[in-house]
Design an enzyme around this catalytic site. Structure first.
Site, short mmCIF file in Angstrom:
data_model
loop_
_atom_site.label_atom_id
_atom_site.label_comp_id
_atom_site.label_asym_id
_atom_site.label_seq_id
_atom_site.Cartn_x
_atom_site.Cartn_y
_atom_site.Cartn_z
CG LEU A 179 -2.06 -0.96 1.35
CD1 LEU A 179 -2.77 -0.77 2.68
CD2 LEU A 179 -3.03 -0.80 0.19
CG ASP A 180 0.36 4.45 -2.81
OD1 ASP A 180 1.09 3.59 -3.34
OD2 ASP A 180 -0.46 5.13 -3.44
NE ARG A 181 4.79 9.14 2.82
CZ ARG A 181 5.30 10.37 2.85
NH1 ARG A 181 6.44 10.60 3.46
NH2 ARG A 181 4.69 11.35 2.23
#
Length: 215
Positions: free
Chosen positions: A62-64
């Site tokens: 998942l993106d940061r």
């Protein structure tokens, strides 16, 4: 992102499910899934998990700035099994988002091919010549004070797909540091991986795991 402005939350692990094969956690916003390049970007979810579960293996990311459900494998065989499900798009993901503006219509589907924007990487952009297929279904929820609550269902797994598709639709996700103009007005990016449906590596039973929407 430089290491100087990376200040990940130090919340304890939020475990959704654990068995002999898989581990599901609720990733906090602001924490990298895997280490970034550079010493200051070493702290991430996979290293925190491996400190408690030494055999844990990465399956997806998942993106940061996105929070929500992530699955990790605890055995090589489970990693292979889950990896194929993601690759073949057999998993089903639901995201919750808050977006700028009042979205017209109740449901829709976005077909906009995407590719990395090389001069501005890691940003991605819509590109009809070089882009790879990217498909997102959406369902509008409540609309209040110029903000719309959305449920997003990605059919493909392109990097930043939901963020770029919402921006292209004219309704960028609130708090998005890359694709929204007033990200500083929000404490975080308002995008959360609410549920993940997959087949369990042992026996293949379809199971859905959820993480409550925090906004």
């Amino acid at each position: 992102m430089g290491s100087s402005d990376y200040n990940p939350p130090d919340d304890p692990l939020d475990i959704i499910h654990e068995d002999a094969d898989i581990l599901l956690v609720n990733k906090p916003a602001g924490l990298l899934s895997v280490p970034g390049k550079g010493e200051g970007l070493a702290d991430c979810l996979i290293t925190r998990i491996q400190a408690a579960f030494p055999t844990a293996l990465l399956v997806h990311r998942l993106d940061r700035d996105t929070s929500g459900v992530m699955v990790f494998a605890l055995k090589k065989s489970a990693q292979r099994h889950l990896g194929l499900q993601f690759e073949r798009r057999h998993t089903k993901k639901t995201y919750a988002a808050l977006v700028h503006g009042e979205v017209a219509g109740k449901t829709g589907e976005i077909h906009l091919p995407m590719v990395v924007d090389w001069p501005n990487r890691p940003l991605q952009h819509v590109n009809f010549v070089h882009g790879k297929q990217a498909v997102t279904q959406w369902r509008r929820g409540a609309v209040k004070d110029g903000v719309t609550r959305m449920r997003l269902y990605p059919h493909t797994g392109r990097s930043h797909q939901l963020r770029v598709h919402m921006q292209a639709m004219g309704h960028p996700i609130l708090g998005d540091p890359f694709y929204s103009e007033n990200a500083a007005d929000y404490p975080r990016m308002m995008l959360h991986a609410e549920s993940l449906k997959l087949r369990h590596p042992q026996g293949g039973k379809a199971t859905e795991f959820k993480a409550k929407v925090p906004f």
